[in-house]
Write a protein that holds these residues in place. Sequence first.
Motif, PDB file in Angstrom:
ATOM      1  N   GLU A  49       8.654  13.056  -4.211  1.00  0.00           N
ATOM      2  CA  GLU A  49       7.288  12.574  -3.867  1.00  0.00           C
ATOM      3  C   GLU A  49       7.191  12.342  -2.203  1.00  0.00           C
ATOM      4  OE1 GLU A  49       9.343  10.723  -5.848  1.00  0.00           O
ATOM      5  OE2 GLU A  49       9.629   8.372  -4.963  1.00  0.00           O
ATOM      6  N   ALA A  68      -5.209   8.549  -6.086  1.00  0.00           N
ATOM      7  CA  ALA A  68      -3.986   9.170  -6.540  1.00  0.00           C
ATOM      8  C   ALA A  68      -4.043   9.600  -8.116  1.00  0.00           C
ATOM      9  CB  ALA A  68      -2.883   8.235  -6.391  1.00  0.00           C
ATOM     10  N   ILE A  97      -7.065   3.887  -2.904  1.00  0.00           N
ATOM     11  CA  ILE A  97      -5.978   4.653  -2.996  1.00  0.00           C
ATOM     12  C   ILE A  97      -5.400   4.966  -4.413  1.00  0.00           C
ATOM     13  CG2 ILE A  97      -3.447   4.455  -2.415  1.00  0.00           C
ATOM     14  CD1 ILE A  97      -4.488   2.933   0.126  1.00  0.00           C
ATOM     15  N   ARG A  98      -5.608   3.923  -5.210  1.00  0.00           N
ATOM     16  CA  ARG A  98      -5.031   3.980  -6.533  1.00  0.00           C
ATOM     17  C   ARG A  98      -5.863   5.030  -7.406  1.00  0.00           C
ATOM     18  NH1 ARG A  98      -0.408   2.787  -9.272  1.00  0.00           N
ATOM     19  NH2 ARG A  98      -0.367   0.502  -9.044  1.00  0.00           N
ATOM     20  N   ARG A 109      -1.705  18.193  -2.297  1.00  0.00           N
ATOM     21  CA  ARG A 109      -1.216  16.841  -1.757  1.00  0.00           C
ATOM     22  C   ARG A 109      -1.292  17.047  -0.164  1.00  0.00           C
ATOM     23  NH1 ARG A 109       4.193  14.142   0.062  1.00  0.00           N
ATOM     24  NH2 ARG A 109       4.346  16.351   0.840  1.00  0.00           N
ATOM     25  N   SER A 150       4.204  10.658  -9.340  1.00  0.00           N
ATOM     26  CA  SER A 150       3.658  11.222 -10.886  1.00  0.00           C
ATOM     27  C   SER A 150       3.239  12.623 -10.716  1.00  0.00           C
ATOM     28  CB  SER A 150       2.655  10.490 -11.438  1.00  0.00           C
ATOM     29  OG  SER A 150       2.900   9.168 -11.324  1.00  0.00           O
ATOM     30  N   VAL A 151       2.669  12.768  -9.777  1.00  0.00           N
ATOM     31  CA  VAL A 151       1.951  14.141  -9.397  1.00  0.00           C
ATOM     32  C   VAL A 151       2.899  14.874  -8.959  1.00  0.00           C
ATOM     33  CG1 VAL A 151       0.062  15.646  -8.465  1.00  0.00           C
ATOM     34  CG2 VAL A 151       0.173  13.041  -8.256  1.00  0.00           C
ATOM     35  N   MET A 152       3.755  14.947  -8.158  1.00  0.00           N
ATOM     36  CA  MET A 152       4.915  15.706  -7.504  1.00  0.00           C
ATOM     37  C   MET A 152       6.152  15.918  -8.618  1.00  0.00           C
ATOM     38  SD  MET A 152       3.812  16.298  -4.293  1.00  0.00           S
ATOM     39  CE  MET A 152       5.006  16.885  -3.277  1.00  0.00           C
ATOM     40  N   ARG A 154       0.325   7.727 -17.445  1.00  0.00           N
ATOM     41  CA  ARG A 154      -0.336   6.687 -16.709  1.00  0.00           C
ATOM     42  C   ARG A 154      -0.285   5.319 -17.396  1.00  0.00           C
ATOM     43  NH1 ARG A 154      -6.671   5.525 -15.956  1.00  0.00           N
ATOM     44  NH2 ARG A 154      -6.365   5.515 -18.135  1.00  0.00           N
ATOM     45  N   GLU A 184       4.068   5.655  -5.292  1.00  0.00           N
ATOM     46  CA  GLU A 184       4.244   5.740  -6.785  1.00  0.00           C
ATOM     47  C   GLU A 184       3.548   6.803  -7.556  1.00  0.00           C
ATOM     48  OE1 GLU A 184       3.078   2.095  -8.801  1.00  0.00           O
ATOM     49  OE2 GLU A 184       5.026   1.763  -9.285  1.00  0.00           O
ATOM     50  N   ALA A 185       2.110   6.618  -6.867  1.00  0.00           N
ATOM     51  CA  ALA A 185       1.048   7.726  -7.409  1.00  0.00           C
ATOM     52  C   ALA A 185       1.491   8.945  -7.182  1.00  0.00           C
ATOM     53  CB  ALA A 185      -0.305   7.351  -6.861  1.00  0.00           C
ATOM     54  N   GLU A 186       1.993   9.359  -5.793  1.00  0.00           N
ATOM     55  CA  GLU A 186       2.478  10.670  -5.543  1.00  0.00           C
ATOM     56  C   GLU A 186       3.703  11.119  -6.580  1.00  0.00           C
ATOM     57  OE1 GLU A 186       2.891  11.092  -1.452  1.00  0.00           O
ATOM     58  OE2 GLU A 186       0.754  11.287  -1.308  1.00  0.00           O
ATOM     59  N   THR A 236       0.715  22.073  -6.204  1.00  0.00           N
ATOM     60  CA  THR A 236       0.924  20.615  -6.315  1.00  0.00           C
ATOM     61  C   THR A 236       1.175  20.110  -4.644  1.00  0.00           C
ATOM     62  OG1 THR A 236       1.674  20.660  -8.284  1.00  0.00           O
ATOM     63  CG2 THR A 236       2.019  18.548  -7.187  1.00  0.00           C
ATOM     64  N   VAL A 280       0.804  -1.242  -0.039  1.00  0.00           N
ATOM     65  CA  VAL A 280       0.125  -0.033  -0.021  1.00  0.00           C
ATOM     66  C   VAL A 280       1.008   1.356  -0.193  1.00  0.00           C
ATOM     67  CG1 VAL A 280      -1.462   1.301   1.274  1.00  0.00           C
ATOM     68  CG2 VAL A 280      -1.957  -0.909   0.881  1.00  0.00           C
ATOM     69  N   ASP A 281       1.900   1.276   0.889  1.00  0.00           N
ATOM     70  CA  ASP A 281       3.030   2.539   0.669  1.00  0.00           C
ATOM     71  C   ASP A 281       3.460   2.704  -0.417  1.00  0.00           C
ATOM     72  OD1 ASP A 281       2.223   2.640   3.379  1.00  0.00           O
ATOM     73  OD2 ASP A 281       4.089   1.639   4.135  1.00  0.00           O
ATOM     74  N   ILE A 331       2.479   1.872  -3.589  1.00  0.00           N
ATOM     75  CA  ILE A 331       1.320   2.269  -4.372  1.00  0.00           C
ATOM     76  C   ILE A 331       1.022   3.584  -4.283  1.00  0.00           C
ATOM     77  CG2 ILE A 331      -1.247   2.471  -5.112  1.00  0.00           C
ATOM     78  CD1 ILE A 331      -1.270  -0.638  -4.410  1.00  0.00           C
ATOM     79  N   ARG A 332       0.978   4.101  -2.947  1.00  0.00           N
ATOM     80  CA  ARG A 332       0.861   5.683  -2.605  1.00  0.00           C
ATOM     81  C   ARG A 332       2.337   6.389  -2.946  1.00  0.00           C
ATOM     82  NH1 ARG A 332      -3.339   8.639  -1.490  1.00  0.00           N
ATOM     83  NH2 ARG A 332      -4.028   7.562   0.482  1.00  0.00           N
ATOM     84  N   VAL A 355      -3.538  13.315 -10.518  1.00  0.00           N
ATOM     85  CA  VAL A 355      -2.692  13.637 -11.725  1.00  0.00           C
ATOM     86  C   VAL A 355      -3.638  13.828 -13.018  1.00  0.00           C
ATOM     87  CG1 VAL A 355      -0.957  12.585 -12.992  1.00  0.00           C
ATOM     88  CG2 VAL A 355      -1.481  11.499 -11.084  1.00  0.00           C
TER      89      VAL A 355
END
Lengths: 452, 452
Positions: free
Chosen positions: A273, B261, B257-258, B343, A264-266, A343, A260-262, B339, A254-255, A257-258, B265
């Motif tokens: 991230e 996130a 969560i996925r 977050r 991209s945004v950051m 994505r 990884e997703a962050e 950003t 879970v960590d 995934i979080r 994006v």
Amino acid sequence: MPQQQSLALSDDQLEAINRAIEKNMPEYIQHMLTSLSAADIAHLLESSPPRQRSLIWKLVPIEDEGDVLNELGEEVRQFFTDQMNVAELISILEDQDIDDTVDILQNLPQKITRQVLDSMSQQNRHRVEEVLAYPENTAGGLMNTDTLTVRGDITVDVALRYIRLHESLPEPFDQLLIVDRKDHLSGTVSIRRLLTSPTSSLLSELMEETVHSIPVTMEDSQIAQIFEREDLISAPVIDEQGHLLGRITVDDVVDVIREEAEHSVMSMAGLAEDEDTFAPAWKTSRRRAVWLGVNLCTAFISASVIGLFQETIDRVVALAVLMPIVASMGGVAGSQTLTLIIRAIALGQIGKSNISWLLSREFLVGLFNGLLWATVVALAAMYWFDDTVIAVVIALALVINLIVAVLAGAMLPIALKALKIDPALAGSVALTTITDVVGFLSFLGLATLFYG
Amino acid sequence: MPQQQSLALSDDQLEAINRAIEKNMPEYIQHMLTSLSAADIAHLLESSPPRQRSLIWKLVPIEDEGDVLNELGEEVRQFFTDQMNVAELISILEDQDIDDTVDILQNLPQKITRQVLDSMSQQNRHRVEEVLAYPENTAGGLMNTDTLTVRGDITVDVALRYIRLHESLPEPFDQLLIVDRKDHLSGTVSIRRLLTSPTSSLLSELMEETVHSIPVTMEDSQIAQIFEREDLISAPVIDEQGHLLGRITVDDVVDVIREEAEHSVMSMAGLAEDEDTFAPAWKTSRRRAVWLGVNLCTAFISASVIGLFQETIDRVVALAVLMPIVASMGGVAGSQTLTLIIRAIALGQIGKSNISWLLSREFLVGLFNGLLWATVVALAAMYWFDDTVIAVVIALALVINLIVAVLAGAMLPIALKALKIDPALAGSVALTTITDVVGFLSFLGLATLFYG
């Protein structure tokens, strides 16, 4: 009715603690901290500006420090570990799981890591060193070694009695790992199966031989995809010879995934991230300066393109008014495609077989939207400046820039990925450069042609 | 050594299937599909352009269709369910879990949902309707009702024998939920505890009374935070009176969560988080057109600001060359703050107590980077145009725009959130408008003052 645990730190609690800090009431804060879980304290620390953060940390009960450290983001955690001496680190790491200890050691200077390791019992040191040897973002770096293994030739009844001998079981406890004499993983028996099968059955009869076992070198993003797709709670980690090395549990995934997703945004804004929201001004400024500098280079490139056409602008000043529209629409259209493709790459959806379809689709999207908005902008320009030439020029430039933008948006991340450059980080800068240059060049270039 | 299951669909497999489609070899594809898990088939469908997608779907074994549908993203799933008649839907939903059935029904037209419900056994219909009544993004919409409950006044031994009566157990099976006569949740006993306690102990003695129970109305993002912080595998869902309604499991939380996130994006580029990568051109074009239209409005606002200063640009054409630099640097600086704050809001880090610290920090960052890059740009402008006035003007404008940008980047998401507007969606458009307007206004306005 069960006592409702404070499910998450509320804004009111945050307020109360901050007021207590301002009023210098350490006893009150200490009292509040004892009622919070390690995760809540970590959240409180991450939500506090530097001065409050240091004050709160000093009031965290020593026995909780290790748990709190583990729940902190990497950047904030390092802030605290950097201030600790070796003795403090040793005492904090004493009660931690192997994987959590490794997490913390990975970010310490080599010399300190060595000293901490030397202080450990031989067994623990051996275990930690084993995990430390694997890169952080692989199965090896993510796994825990606290597995409970049994042989396949025992009955359910014997297995249950063996389990009952333990004072505590690894968490989560979803499956038994069955190994042979040489520690090769032979299969798994889920606890659900164990609890519903006749007590006289042999484990080898109940065993699933098709196991989602994870090679120790697998990257964490791929592990996350497997856990997500197969709804796993835990999975055994094996080496090339099939020896059981440890297991990975869903809470760590879970960590991943979080993060990884962050990422991209950051990254798209040039941030890390695990960026600390409350990092001090000078630290934040220095980091952001780098990204602004990179973007300044691209801005100068665009400016120099405009510089080529000073004469034309001098003759038709309306060009200066309208030119940002062409560049900005290209930027927006391109970033839509870029985001979608980044994505898709992360989800593993892009391969040789479908790139050409995607490129033609994007071409059509660029063409359609180019024609649509070119018409709108041309009419507006006509109405505003009463000049047919400028209307035609901006319409053509928009169509060109939108098509280039969507194609660049689709190809850039694929190309960057192939060059092993992070598309989330470099993609948007590269794209803006392209859409600005093509936007100004096509608009001002065509204008020079038409007016010349 | 266990048989290694294909851990994820490889690029080579994708290639092979696509070649088989081109060469019209349905038997080969059918053969490949039987060797793939439902999740892999779903991934294959999501990675295929429309024509291939329809062909592959027709070859999915009927008994797997339900499982595959469940693994698909919402948009792709709806593409298939829209083409099914009621009889097909009924047969597909027959073997699905309650929460999965609800997921699919939620996206169907009311009339068809009604018809499908009418076809169900009374018990199943009742269960589905119960869950359908809750909004999709709350605990109620996320929970499953297949809980296994026991009373607290039985012994471990009796509990284990009761468990063994079941043919299969809910998955994951990590804890027993203890309820009283009126179905109030009294507490939980973890399976780990059950398996390591004396068989004669009463469950009420082993029971944890402090339970992470989730109110049925709680929003999914908050549920995700609790699961993440507390490393939960499952959690009971209760109503206001403390009645047990169902439970939420970590696999569904991972999906939340996925999605969450990805939402950030994708929204920033005006895309939906479940956007189908391989949606057909016309559908994609229409959707993106809306976002481009919104951005065109902001571009016209910037253009009209430039329009105010046509006279000045006519006199000093170098202004047209340099003005995009001021706007673009503001945009980049602002989006970094935006950003970071979006977050931080998502992580629940922002409250009344720390906003003012954040704003002062951002002000300092804007000031520092403004001064730094103003110096660089002023020197460059001086060198390029040999004009002290333009160097001073661009330096001042940059400092102003960078400070406004970081403050706007920090305040916009907080303000939008308070207005219940999604900051990820509206934030970047609003920010660009501000940084463009302020950038052009300060640069061209100051120039008009200095040259006038």
